[in-house]
Motif scaffolding. Structure first.
Motif, PDB file in Angstrom:
ATOM      1  N   LEU A   1     -14.716  13.108 -26.573  1.00 53.07           N
ATOM      2  CA  LEU A   1     -14.891  12.420 -27.861  1.00 53.07           C
ATOM      3  C   LEU A   1     -13.555  12.301 -28.591  1.00 53.07           C
ATOM      4  CD1 LEU A   1     -18.258  14.037 -29.029  1.00 53.07           C
ATOM      5  CD2 LEU A   1     -17.899  11.652 -28.344  1.00 53.07           C
ATOM      6  N   ALA A   2     -12.746  13.358 -28.518  1.00 52.27           N
ATOM      7  CA  ALA A   2     -11.450  13.329 -29.202  1.00 52.27           C
ATOM      8  C   ALA A   2     -10.525  12.283 -28.590  1.00 52.27           C
ATOM      9  CB  ALA A   2     -10.799  14.715 -29.127  1.00 52.27           C
TER      10      ALA A   2
ATOM     11  N   GLY B   1     -11.874   4.438 -29.591  1.00 50.94           N
ATOM     12  CA  GLY B   1     -12.636   3.738 -30.624  1.00 50.94           C
ATOM     13  C   GLY B   1     -13.224   4.653 -31.677  1.00 50.94           C
ATOM     14  N   ARG B   2     -13.026   5.977 -31.532  1.00 52.94           N
ATOM     15  CA  ARG B   2     -13.513   6.934 -32.526  1.00 52.94           C
ATOM     16  C   ARG B   2     -12.313   7.520 -33.233  1.00 52.94           C
ATOM     17  NH1 ARG B   2     -18.694   9.498 -31.335  1.00 52.94           N
ATOM     18  NH2 ARG B   2     -17.892  11.308 -32.407  1.00 52.94           N
TER      19      ARG B   2
ATOM     20  N   ALA C   1     -15.062  10.636 -17.172  1.00 52.75           N
ATOM     21  CA  ALA C   1     -14.836  10.326 -18.584  1.00 52.75           C
ATOM     22  C   ALA C   1     -13.991   9.063 -18.740  1.00 52.75           C
ATOM     23  CB  ALA C   1     -14.149  11.504 -19.276  1.00 52.75           C
ATOM     24  N   LYS C   2     -13.001   8.911 -17.853  1.00 52.65           N
ATOM     25  CA  LYS C   2     -12.139   7.711 -17.910  1.00 52.65           C
ATOM     26  C   LYS C   2     -12.986   6.451 -17.722  1.00 52.65           C
ATOM     27  CE  LYS C   2      -8.103   5.679 -18.071  1.00 52.65           C
ATOM     28  NZ  LYS C   2      -7.322   5.749 -19.325  1.00 52.65           N
ATOM     29  N   ALA C   3     -13.905   6.504 -16.753  1.00 54.14           N
ATOM     30  CA  ALA C   3     -14.771   5.339 -16.510  1.00 54.14           C
ATOM     31  C   ALA C   3     -15.587   5.024 -17.761  1.00 54.14           C
ATOM     32  CB  ALA C   3     -15.692   5.611 -15.325  1.00 54.14           C
ATOM     33  N   LEU C   4     -16.099   6.063 -18.398  1.00 55.80           N
ATOM     34  CA  LEU C   4     -16.902   5.848 -19.611  1.00 55.80           C
ATOM     35  C   LEU C   4     -16.053   5.199 -20.702  1.00 55.80           C
ATOM     36  CD1 LEU C   4     -19.421   6.289 -21.436  1.00 55.80           C
ATOM     37  CD2 LEU C   4     -18.393   8.469 -22.084  1.00 55.80           C
ATOM     38  N   LEU C   5     -14.878   5.778 -20.990  1.00 55.78           N
ATOM     39  CA  LEU C   5     -14.072   5.289 -22.114  1.00 55.78           C
ATOM     40  C   LEU C   5     -13.524   3.886 -21.854  1.00 55.78           C
ATOM     41  CD1 LEU C   5     -12.141   8.454 -23.354  1.00 55.78           C
ATOM     42  CD2 LEU C   5     -14.384   7.570 -24.036  1.00 55.78           C
ATOM     43  N   THR C   6     -13.350   3.535 -20.579  1.00 56.65           N
ATOM     44  CA  THR C   6     -12.901   2.185 -20.260  1.00 56.65           C
ATOM     45  C   THR C   6     -14.010   1.186 -20.572  1.00 56.65           C
ATOM     46  OG1 THR C   6     -11.497   3.087 -18.525  1.00 56.65           O
ATOM     47  CG2 THR C   6     -11.946   0.727 -18.434  1.00 56.65           C
ATOM     48  N   GLU C   7     -15.250   1.583 -20.283  1.00 58.16           N
ATOM     49  CA  GLU C   7     -16.377   0.677 -20.511  1.00 58.16           C
ATOM     50  C   GLU C   7     -16.799   0.705 -21.986  1.00 58.16           C
ATOM     51  OE1 GLU C   7     -19.458   1.266 -17.630  1.00 58.16           O
ATOM     52  OE2 GLU C   7     -20.534  -0.555 -18.208  1.00 58.16           O
TER      53      GLU C   7
END
Lengths: 153, 296
Positions: free
Chosen positions: A146-147, A151-152, A109-115
């Motif tokens: 998601l929480a 950016g959300r 998840a960290k990789a996703l949110l960083t990108e």
């Protein structure tokens, strides 16, 4: 074999035999047992760590291949004793049951949110598609990611 | 469980890598990302005394375009390929198929050369590379040569590589102007699995709406990835009407020689080839094909 790399933000030098994987290096060489040893063949995702910001399977990558790279394990997610927003969101939303898959989930998840700081639920599911939870299902995990997405809001 | 001990050779030039391969032939294996080889080592399916790692050859990781040709270094990772703007814009079929491989962490490490050399019949990139008429660049003791990807897969997990040879790059010519293309992956289990069948297709239409070019690549349809030549012949010169598409899908199912394994029987695979070739061609024709997210 002497390996020099960056581990959780700090320079690290470690000795490892040539046949060690990153998972052997972390758990047995450096006593960082937050990274879990699951299937050993790259399928379950519990050994996911970050290399230069991207998720890798620690059980599939040779330790020699981390020379000069920056690794982040679950032990490196907190900053100055404060949990990462992902960790807080997982805790607050009950996104863990036995917890074995949690380190891998957090790093994927960290990789996703960083990108992508504002992913859709579908993108979260896709980013976590290689991380298996055998306890409870994925709904709360997806909600927690998601929480925690900056950016959300 | 630890891997069985081996010696790791880490050449820093292609010449040294080839010399090591020549010297150690028969007892050494090449390793790039390790996503295919490490599980085989762990299971004891291969027991090399030495591994020759290619990770210190950064020139082999390069992704670039030359005069409209895409050149992927052999150890370019699937993650870098799917993100490369040149690939997404110029070779969207490749970006789409590469994106469907396993899960993100596998694509971080897995390489295009490794995917080809593993020669898995149920490969996502292979049908796309077959449709794109890619060329595999090979280096060995006798110098360099090119192998069309259509001739690279020789049998079940077998390639055209000779002893002492390694893949240095994959070259992909420009996609014909106006081409429609797409990839569909069907997995009856989880989305990150390898495909039971994978179908890539690329067609161009002439001014009368007939197929000028028609290429179909199949994964899981034979002991190696294949082109569905008879299906392509059904399409060429014809408008892709429902009847023609159905006939092409039927031809693809008939020419396939699928294997039975734990994922599915040969008969089931054949049926799924018929279904997915038809669905993909119809969706491409109607403009409704979307690069699917990695989730079914």
């Amino acid at each position: 074999m002497t390996l020099t790399f960056v581990l959780n933000g700090h320079p690290c030098t470690a000795e490892a035999p040539a046949h060690w994987t990153v998972l052997d290096l972390l758990r047995d060489g450096l006593s960082l047992t937050g990274t879990k040893d699951g299937c050993g063949e790259g399928v379950c995702g519990t050994c996911t760590v970050l290399a230069d910001g991207r998720p890798i399977r620690a059980c599939l990558v040779l330790a020699a291949h981390v020379r000069g790279r920056a690794l982040v394990t679950v032990e490196g997610l907190e900053t100055d004793g404060r949990l990462d927003p992902l960790q807080t969101a997982f805790a607050e939303r009950g996104a863990a049951q036995c917890g074995f898959c949690t380190p891998g989930m957090l790093l994927a998840a960290k990789a996703l949110l960083t990108e992508d700081p504002a992913p859709t639920a579908q993108e979260v599911r896709e980013a976590l598609s290689g991380n298996l939870c055998r306890c409870t299902g994925y709904a709360k995990i997806v909600e927690a990611v998601l929480a925690a997405a900056p950016g959300r809001s | 469980m630890r891997l069985r001990p081996f010696e790791l050779v880490e050449p820093e030039t292609l010449a040294d890598a080839l010399a090591a391969l020549a010297r150690l032939d028969g007892e050494a294996r090449l390793i790039a990302g390790g996503t295919a080889l490490v599980p085989m080592l762990r299971l004891g399916l291969v027991k090399p005394e030495r591994l020759i790692s290619l990770h210190r050859l950064p020139a082999l990781a390069e992704i670039r375009t030359d005069d409209g040709t895409l050149r992927l270094g052999a150890i370019a990772t699937l993650a870098d390929i799917e993100r490369a703007r040149a690939v997404r814009e110029g070779w969207p079929l490749l970006a789409e198929a590469v994106h469907r491989v396993a899960s993100p962490a596998i694509r971080t490490s897995g390489t295009i050369g490794g995917n080809l050399c593993y020669a898995e019949a149920a490969s996502d990139p292979a049908p796309a590379l077959l449709c794109l008429e890619a060329e595999v660049r090979v280096a060995g003791p006798a110098g360099e040569r090119s192998v069309p990807v259509t001739g690279f897969f020789r049998g079940f997990y077998e390639t055209a590589l000779e002893p002492g040879e390694l893949v240095t790059a994959v070259r992909i010519p420009a996609v014909p102007a106006g081409a429609l293309s797409g990839y569909v992956k069907f997995t009856p289990r989880s989305a990150e699995d390898k495909p039971l069948v994978g179908v890539a297709a690329l067609i161009t239409l002439d001014t009368a709406g007939r197929c000028a070019e028609a290429r179909i690549g199949l994964a899981g349809a034979a002991p190696t990835p294949i082109r569905a030549h008879r299906a392509e012949m059904v399409l060429r010169g014809e408008a892709p009407s429902d009847t023609t598409v159905r006939a092409a899908a039927e031809a693809a199912a008939r020419e396939a020689e699928p294997l039975s394994d734990l994922m599915g029987s040969a008969d089931y695979r054949r049926e799924m080839i018929r279904v997915w070739v038809r669905r993909l061609l119809v969706a491409m024709r109607d403009g409704t094909h979307r690069a699917e997210p990695n989730q079914d």
